[in-house]
Write an enzyme that holds these catalytic residues in place. Structure first.
Site, PDB file in Angstrom:
ATOM      1  N   GLU A  46       0.836  -1.192   0.000  1.00  0.00           N
ATOM      2  CA  GLU A  46       0.000   0.000   0.000  1.00  0.00           C
ATOM      3  C   GLU A  46       0.881   1.256   0.000  1.00  0.00           C
ATOM      4  OE1 GLU A  46      -3.604   1.608   2.955  1.00  0.00           O
ATOM      5  OE2 GLU A  46      -2.227   0.034   3.614  1.00  0.00           O
ATOM      6  N   LYS A 115      -9.150   2.299  -2.060  1.00  0.00           N
ATOM      7  CA  LYS A 115      -9.427   1.614  -0.802  1.00  0.00           C
ATOM      8  C   LYS A 115     -10.850   1.959  -0.350  1.00  0.00           C
ATOM      9  CE  LYS A 115      -7.090   0.891   3.680  1.00  0.00           C
ATOM     10  NZ  LYS A 115      -5.853   1.232   4.437  1.00  0.00           N
ATOM     11  N   CYS A 170      -5.435  -3.390   2.398  1.00  0.00           N
ATOM     12  CA  CYS A 170      -5.199  -3.459   3.836  1.00  0.00           C
ATOM     13  C   CYS A 170      -6.464  -3.573   4.677  1.00  0.00           C
ATOM     14  CB  CYS A 170      -4.356  -2.267   4.274  1.00  0.00           C
ATOM     15  SG  CYS A 170      -3.541  -2.535   5.892  1.00  0.00           S
TER      16      CYS A 170
END
Length: 638
Positions: A46, A115, A170
């Protein structure tokens, strides 16, 4: 890519916070190394082009321009790499900033995935800088290319049916409803997670369980790439915990280092399991943007470990736990049958071999669960023409050590009388000579069960059922087959487990079990030579370790013969050459198809593992199905 394997990697480059030029160089260097190792799909951490720990620098236009320039540098440096890579960077879109994964291939951006779930608790403050992603709405421009932007994008591989990529970032995995769930329902078989998960004590175990658990729940491959060395240590430490999992199994992981974590995902295996599971939805659920790509077909070199004993854990502690659990499950099945029928006895034919030994041990456990004496077990040893002193003596000793009621019945005269009746010569050691003994033994057991108000406990195992290595209406038949779903390789370990478990409290019992383990596997139906076993099963049908391996992959995963052969060569290459493996694989398929009629009328028996051949349970097959397609496929490989 051959046989459904795709080589994948999670990579952790060494970075410098906010130094996008340096980071871009580290990224494309790692990408080139991955390509050199044959990797076709790579996940990187990330925000790896900037560093995850840039904090308020994410609001600086200089950093954001540097990130885009870094991506352009990577695209140019890797335009000749036939590898799909997902890497992290901040991306501006419609006046907002997003934490994104750019999915690239041969210098082109396939799509940008934002995300979805932004953590804003504990040490995380992502909502301070970023907006959560949502569905794709339109194309936008990045590095001079028009690309899709949105979290609802999947990436099907046009040259490898079944390979469909999906990306989450994540915290997305840690959320109650990870995007990977919807991605898998839409058809994604390989999920990539770009992460920057800081390290605290015990967090690695939780992270590992998340990754493996999600890969099992979604029946997918999962590649988790974590940030590592170079991230700011102002308050946090990043360990670069990279993981690769497949359907609940951890294939590879690394921590506290940079570089590549590589393995191979078996896409065909995942697709097979999804087809088999009626609760898994068909691909295409929901509205997703599909952005395809094509990889040049190539043979994938296998580096992942293929166990030669797929029915057995290789870790000693896990193996002991598995053995204890299997014995308990089988015994509980028999306990229920004894209770339901009101059987006064359990009759077991005890030969001094492995299978009957395991059956009587399980019966003993069942009697203990019922709080009944071991004397309710009628252990019958029936010597005949091929019985050796060793097996006879071991059968007697075993029964006595267990406290069973022992009956010794020599069936030689009965079999000879039967042979006279049907005109069978004692000199003709054909199949009639052998099967006549097996059927006589079954008749004795059934009649003793009638005499004592009991049931006959079967001794045949899963491997014998697969190969048809049983006399029809002989040892093939019983009133409850406790070994029916236990393969031969596992039978051996179960007996060894009991031998070790009993060593302290009953040395004599442990000793006889050890001697049984050392005895060659044999039906002992042909006359002994100088008092020794003359008929060794594995000389006739092949090594059981190979047949159990074939059984697992041909039945449990429905792999084609070519793939079963390839996996067997990989697992047994140091023990058997290709010609030997191919010979016994042909034997397996030929016998497996020809002997289905014996499995179509099996007695009841408990399922203890993922593979069973019960016609009422996991395996339904016509008794007259032809093996031609499978055998022809093997002939092409000879």
């Amino acid at each position: 890519m051959r046989d459904g394997f795709i080589k994948v990697a999670a990579g952790t480059p060494k970075i410098r916070v906010a130094d996008c030029r340096f980071n871009a160089e580290q990224v494309f260097t790692l990408m080139r190394e991955a390509a050199r190792q044959g990797v076709r799909v790579l996940a990187l951490p990330e925000l790896c082009l900037t560093g995850y720990t840039c904090a308020d620098l994410f609001l600086q236009d200089t950093l954001l321009r540097g990130a885009e320039e870094g991506l352009a540098t990577v695209l140019e440096a890797t335009k000749n790499l036939d590898m799909v890579t997902a890497l992290g960077l901040p991306v501006r879109h419609q006046g907002k900033l997003y934490n994104c994964a750019a999915v690239i291939h041969r210098g082109e951006i396939l799509a940008v995935v934002p995300k979805t779930h932004l953590p804003n608790y504990g040490e995380f403050y992502e909502r301070r800088w970023f907006e959560p992603g949502g569905p794709s709405d339109r194309l936008f421009s990045l590095c001079g290319q028009e690309v899709f932007f949105g979290a609802d994008v999947i990436f099907p591989c046009e040259s490898m049916p079944g390979l469909v990529l999906g990306v989450e970032i994540c915290e997305d995995l840690w959320a109650p409803e990870p995007p990977s769930q919807a991605l898998a329902r839409a058809g994604a078989t390989l999920l990539l997670n770009l992460s920057a998960s800081d390290e605290t004590v015990g967090k690695d175990a939780y992270r590992r369980s998340l990754v493996t658990g999600q890969s099992a729940r979604l029946v997918c491959g999962y590649v988790y790439a974590d940030a590592g060395e170079g991230e700011s240590s102002t308050d946090l430490v990043f360990a670069g915990h990279d993981l690769i999992a497949e359907n609940g199994a951890l294939l590879n992981e690394r921590r506290f280092t940079t570089g590549l974590t590589v393995s191979e995902i078996d896409v065909d295996k995942l697709c097979c399991e999804r087809r088999r599971m009626t609760t898994f939805p068909g691909a295409g659920e929901g509205r997703f943007v599909s952005v395809g790509f094509a990889l040049e077909p190539a043979t994938t070199t296998l580096t992942r470990y293929i166990s030669p004993t797929p029915f057995l854990p290789e870790d000693a502690r896990d193996r002991a736990g598995r053995c204890g659990e299997i014995l308990r499950i089988a015994a509980l099945g028999l306990k229920q049958r004894l209770e339901h029928t009101g059987a006064k006895t359990a009759v077991v034919g005890l030969s001094g071999g492995l299978d009957s030994t395991l059956a009587v041990l399980i019966t003993g456990i069942a009697m203990g669960l019922l709080e009944r004496p071991a004397s309710d077990i009628i252990a019958v040893t029936m010597p005949c023409f091929g019985t050796t002193d060793r097996t006879r003596d071991n059968a007697v000793e075993l029964a006595q050590r267990l406290g069973a009621t022992l009956r010794r019945i020599d069936i030689g005269s009965s079999v000879k009388s039967h042979f006279r009746d049907i005109g069978q010569s004692m000199e003709d050691h054909d199949v009639t000579f052998e099967n006549g003994q097996a059927r006589e033994r079954t008749q004795v057991l059934m009649d003793i069960a009638n005499q004592t108000g009991g049931i006959v406990v079967g001794t045949g195992d899963l491997s014998e059922l697969a190969l048809g290595w049983a006399t029809y209406n002989g040892d093939h038949m019983s009133m409850y087959g406790v070994n029916a779903s236990i393969p031969k390789t596992l039978v051996r370990h179960l007996v060894a487990f009991v031998a070790g478990d009993k060593a302290a409290e009953d040395e004599a019992l442990s000793h006889v079990l050890e001697d049984i383990l050392d005895t060659p596997v044999s039906p002992e139906l042909l006359p002994a030579i100088e008092g020794r076993i003359s008929q060794k099963t594995e000389d006739l049908v092949g090594p059981y370790e190979l047949h159990d391996f074939f059984l697992y992959y041909a039945v449990r995963w429905a792999f084609p013969p070519r793939k079963v052969l390839r996996l067997a060569e990989h697992a047994f290459g140091r023990c058997y050459d290709r010609a030997t493996i191919l010979k016994w694989l042909k034997t397996f398929y030929r016998r497996f198809f020809a002997q289905q009629f014996k499995r179509s009328c099996l007695p009841d028996g408990p399922k203890v593992g993922s593979v069973t051949l019960s016609p009422r349970g996991d395996w339904r097959m016509p008794s007259d199905a032809a093996a031609a397609l499978w055998l022809d496929a093997l002939e092409e490989l000879a």
